[in-house]
Scaffold this active site. Structure first.
Site, mmCIF file in Angstrom:
data_model
loop_
_atom_site.group_PDB
_atom_site.id
_atom_site.type_symbol
_atom_site.label_atom_id
_atom_site.label_comp_id
_atom_site.label_asym_id
_atom_site.label_seq_id
_atom_site.Cartn_x
_atom_site.Cartn_y
_atom_site.Cartn_z
ATOM 1 N N ASP A 1 0.837 -1.191 0.000
ATOM 2 C CA ASP A 1 0.000 0.000 0.000
ATOM 3 C C ASP A 1 0.884 1.258 0.000
ATOM 4 O O ASP A 1 1.836 1.330 -0.788
ATOM 5 C CB ASP A 1 -0.967 -0.030 1.191
ATOM 6 N N TYR B 1 -2.909 10.797 0.777
ATOM 7 C CA TYR B 1 -3.361 10.436 -0.570
ATOM 8 C C TYR B 1 -3.226 11.616 -1.522
ATOM 9 O O TYR B 1 -2.830 11.452 -2.689
ATOM 10 C CB TYR B 1 -4.817 9.965 -0.529
ATOM 11 N N HIS C 1 -4.507 -7.871 0.174
ATOM 12 C CA HIS C 1 -3.834 -6.588 0.353
ATOM 13 C C HIS C 1 -3.136 -6.465 1.703
ATOM 14 O O HIS C 1 -2.116 -5.795 1.815
ATOM 15 C CB HIS C 1 -4.874 -5.477 0.197
#
Length: 387
Positions: free
Chosen positions: A177, A307, A361
């Site tokens: 990630d 982000y 993930h």
């Protein structure tokens, strides 16, 4: 670099405030309480709310986490939280592991002992690592950035200073990630310090050079690009919101523990190899320990904003640019869209690419032994050339 010991100690007033908010929680209606098609299942969220309100014990989670050797380091004006577990073996290799969103340092809890003391877990002591697990700025117990510009690229510099402050001039990097982006930036910016990089996710912002003078896009690469675009259109609303207007989202998540829980658990279900049954992979206590860490940290704005910072500084490469340190990739089948090896080899020196039999993930939580085995195998030939 100023280092000091750290223990988690959430004030009782904060715990009671959480309990009050849970007692006063208002849950929405749903056309179908069982389905996850429109987002987090109302039936599941009701059960999570009940467990959080009546059975979850933060003090027990805190006591368990405090068995990990934790510290704070002051770097560039930020207090950064990290775990530092020295390895047990003839020549442990320094390794920094970086989590992502919606995870935390808790993700690495199972892999830390396997990496640091392989002999105690059926492994070869020559594979030991000095394990360092920092919390990203604005996550867990790391202070939030005080200004813009602190994305994965800048975090890589902070990690370099942290590792050097611990006496590790050369070290390996691993992550998934956002942690994959940080690890890739470490290799890109500081190749002389990085022994090798191991990833269990290829950052979505990664773009090799294309166009005149570059190899044409292959059929497999084009299929991946189309799949990634389709995935972003159907599942990427969270990233668009966090990458554009993170502050607006932070108001709701800072005020509502159930809103925060729904936002996070939906991703744990969608991105893990759980077959639709979230509790087949994660217990309620595991999910809530991670969610509680976000809640008690009161830094939702910072954990969302990274982000936006990463969108403004993507992992994009110019013609002729290569990343020198060796790269290993563990490709888990339930991961977000993963490019073919050729797409990554346009920039990176890929030495190992493992198609994993299961997992998603959150590899360090879902399949810790598989992940550790691949990390060991990747770094084994690099140990001889580390100095």
């Amino acid at each position: 670099m100023n280092l000091r010991d750290f223990k988690i100690d959430i004030p009782d007033d904060d715990i009671e405030d959480l309990m009050r908010r849970l007692r006063a929680a208002r849950l929405p209606a749903a056309l179908d309480a069982q389905t996850w098609d429109d987002g987090a299942s109302l039936a599941f969220i009701r059960r999570l709310h009940d467990h959080w309100s009546n059975r979850f014990n933060w003090h027990e989670q805190q006591a368990r986490l405090n068995r990990l050797p934790q510290y704070l380091a002051s770097i560039d004006g930020l207090d950064l939280h990290f775990i530092h577990q020295p390895g047990k073996g003839p020549a442990p290799m320094p390794l920094v592991l970086t989590h992502g969103w919606p995870g935390s340092f808790i993700e690495m809890e199972r892999v830390i002992p396997l990496l640091a003391d392989p002999a105690a877990h059926g492994g070869d002591p020559v594979d030991a690592f000095h394990v360092v697990v920092p919390s990203l700025p604005g996550f867990g117990f790391s202070a939030p950035p005080q200004g813009p510009g602190v994305g994965a690229r800048h975090v890589a510099q902070l990690w370099r200073e942290l590792m050097q402050g611990l006496g590790y001039e050369r070290f390996g990097a691993q992550g998934g990630d956002i942690g994959a982006s940080v690890s890739a930036w470490l290799a890109r910016r500081f190749p002389e310090q990085i022994i090798g990089t191991h990833l269990n996710y290829i950052p979505g912002s990664y773009r090799p050079p294309l166009g005149p003078g570059q190899p044409p896009v292959t059929a497999r690469e084009q299929t991946y690009l189309e799949a990634a675009a389709a995935w972003a259109g159907e599942h990427g609303a969270y990233a668009a919101q966090q990458g554009s207007k993170p502050q607006t989202l932070a108001y709701a998540m800072t005020d509502s523990p159930m809103g925060l829980a729904a936002w996070i658990v939906e991703k744990f279900r969608a991105w893990s190899d759980c077959g639709g049954d979230l509790e087949r992979v994660f217990s309620m206590d595991e999910l809530l320990a991670n969610i509680s860490l976000y809640w008690f940290g009161r830094m939702l704005d910072a954990s969302f904003r990274i982000y936006k910072e990463n969108r403004l500084q993507p992992l994009a490469f110019e013609a002729g640019e290569r990343v020198a340190p060796a790269l290993g990739v563990a490709a888990f089948p339930r991961e977000l869209p993963t490019p073919p090896r050729s797409w990554v080899e346009r920039v990176f020196d890929v030495r190992r690419w493992t198609e994993m039999p299961r997992g998603g993930h959150f590899a360090a939580m879902e399949q810790p032994q598989l992940l550790v085995d691949d990390i060991r195998a990747f770094f084994r030939p690099l140990r001889k050339r580390r100095m």
